[in-house]
Write an enzyme that holds these catalytic residues in place. Sequence first.
Site, PDB file in Angstrom:
ATOM      1  N   GLU B  68      74.464 -50.225  77.757  1.00 43.34           N
ATOM      2  CA  GLU B  68      73.553 -51.127  78.062  1.00 43.34           C
ATOM      3  C   GLU B  68      71.815 -50.431  77.936  1.00 43.34           C
ATOM      4  O   GLU B  68      71.095 -51.181  77.444  1.00 43.34           O
ATOM      5  CB  GLU B  68      73.640 -51.722  78.658  1.00 43.34           C
ATOM      6  CG  GLU B  68      74.334 -52.594  79.023  1.00 43.34           C
ATOM      7  CD  GLU B  68      76.354 -51.940  79.460  1.00 43.34           C
ATOM      8  OE1 GLU B  68      76.474 -50.697  79.672  1.00 43.34           O
ATOM      9  OE2 GLU B  68      77.382 -52.965  79.726  1.00 43.34           O
ATOM     10  N   HIS B 137      80.758 -59.848  88.543  1.00 45.22           N
ATOM     11  CA  HIS B 137      80.647 -60.793  87.812  1.00 45.22           C
ATOM     12  C   HIS B 137      80.249 -62.165  87.277  1.00 45.22           C
ATOM     13  O   HIS B 137      79.681 -63.059  87.086  1.00 45.22           O
ATOM     14  CB  HIS B 137      81.540 -61.386  86.851  1.00 45.22           C
ATOM     15  CG  HIS B 137      82.347 -59.276  86.364  1.00 45.22           C
ATOM     16  ND1 HIS B 137      82.875 -58.446  86.645  1.00 45.22           N
ATOM     17  CD2 HIS B 137      82.126 -59.852  84.762  1.00 45.22           C
ATOM     18  CE1 HIS B 137      83.584 -58.127  85.717  1.00 45.22           C
ATOM     19  NE2 HIS B 137      82.822 -58.498  85.019  1.00 45.22           N
TER      20      HIS B 137
END
Lengths: 324, 335
Positions: B68, B137
């Site tokens: 990322e 999440h």
Amino acid sequence: MTPSPEFARKLLYEMVRIRRFEEKSAELYSAGKIRGFLHLYIGEEAIATGVMQALRPEDAIFATYREHGHALTRGLSAGAIMAEMYGKLEGCSRGRGGSMHLFDAATKFYGGNAIVCGGLPLAVGYALAQKMQQRAGLAACFFGEGAVAEGEFHESLNLASLWNVPALFLCENNLYAMGTALERSEADTNLVEKAASYHVQGKSVDGMDVLAVLEAAQQATQFVRDGNGPYFLEFRTYRFRAHSMFDAELYRSKAEVERWKQRCPIAGFSARAICEGWLMPEMIDAIETEVAREIAQAVEFAEAGTWEPVETLTSDVYTARVQA
Amino acid sequence: MTIAVAASVITTTYREALRMALREALQRDPRVFLMGEDVGCYGGSYAVSKGLLEEFGEERIRDTPLSESGFVGAGIGAALNGMRPIVEVMTCNFSLLALDQILNNAATLRHMSGGQFSVPLVIRMATGAGRQLAAQHSHSFEGWYAHIPGIRVVTPATLEDARGMLWTALMDPDPVVMFENVLLYNLEGELAADAGAVDIDRAAVRRLGDDITLVTYGGCLYKTLQAAERLATQNVSAEVIDLRTLRPLDMTTVLGSLAKTHRMVIIDEGWKSGSLAAEIMARVMEQAFYELDAPIERVCSAEVPIPYARHLEQAAIPQVDTIFAAALRTVNHHV
Ligand SMILES: Cc1ncc(C[n+]2csc(CCOP(=O)(O)OP(=O)(O)O)c2C)c(N)n1
Ligand SMILES: [Mg+2]
């Protein structure tokens, strides 16, 4: 490599210029003219000097907070850098960056980045854009060996290799990250091998020898320019000064520092140049005189500089919008 | 004689609207490319970019490794160098690995370089709870990102905005972070066939009302609209404001509504402490204190990591019931 007399003079001139500029900076720091963090490059001048000779105007440079030398030898004016360190509007970043954040669009100098390893992904993306737009010019990214322990180092080398982009990774291994010696932070201290594990070719070079640096940089840039993908260079070097102005240097012995000082890149190169007949001894004095004049002018420029009005404090957080 | 022809309308989804926007951007501007984890071969983790790889090829629909920080940083570097990258981060939960790049580079480079370099980058990420994906999440970080000067934060909640915000964001010279609430991807509705770019400067009034202002954005918009329907059955006329852009905040629209209703509830899926809702509340105190006929209430997420079990998850996030109750309390509050 045998340099021409003019070229030998140029190399020495650039290194001396960095050295004296930084000595002056340290003095001005003590005088309170320069504040914040100040990281000196003294001892490592051969690297920026040698590498920059192999770079072209179309190449972009990404550097760290220890970047005065890179900026100077890339062609930013000593005055603009000094004014930046004074925090003046005439500085190369309008006084908003200081010593650690020198920027210059004209010479494609994309800054001093003060997040260790923060510049590597930028260089990879920059190089990717070069490739996608089929432009000549590579992204040259300087960083210390401390950056190798960051995850971003591994992400960046992998991406650069996977995408085969024109990025040149230039690791200045001065053996310490602040006070942490490389062997105290890396299980495997062979940096070239780490690069190789991402299929990035590389080489380890004596960073105290400007000609060795230059030769390696020329080979590496050629490799990248030929479209072979990224390349990694490790320069073995040493910083003669403290990490920053706040470092008591408890982690290394005076004897070790002295040993490395014997390998001073400037003294070493001048001695060799005279011995080989590339330079006459009196030329060294001439260089010193010229450099002293330039630095005096830079300080004058910075002293005469102005402060950005507080009214524009928040300008350039966003690009100014044309009112519809 | 001319006959006015109603612009044709298509039935589509939020996901497809996003894809249309991506496709249009890729067609219109050769500088645009999309990169992120699984945007290509997999078709996008929320299937937003499905089919685009076949259409535009690997160069422009670029699958990245699980890096990322590396690929968001690379997006910044490419933006510095003439491209208009769209970087997709699977969900905002994983964007924390790239937060350094977003904050220390994308958001700061322009100011820190004295205006020499700008970063015309769009970062898209999914946000929000409701699918029982548990704590790692399900969080909503758009309020955090709205804390950062130097970036713009947008939260498309409607098909028009899913279709239209991307192009405007791409044309913005500065970094824009776009939050797509995961519950909206399947949202179905009608969209003008010729829908195109929309502004990303102003909040929108999604329902007109006189008695109370409900301020929200993103996934909570529909719960808020439902609560407003229910309030109508109690003879309470609620005005619903969709902020659309969380930074910079369009307080003009918010305060304009308050000047009419004098009561306000803010609905925000972020945690209440230090939330975007807190910021709006603070600004109302600063700018319109005397307009208020009752204290402002906030309906936010409970101060817990979002849990897995359905009943717990639902209890942790704003709901129609809680919005309705807060609005009624506020309307019935008399000094
Ligand atoms: C991400 C991050 N962590 C920690 C620091 C604090 N810090 C500044 S310089 C430095 C050492 C870096 O060493 P190295 O990369 O070898 O570069 P050198 O200073 O030796 O040139 C550290 C730990 C930082 N600036 N950024
Ligand atoms: Mg080091």
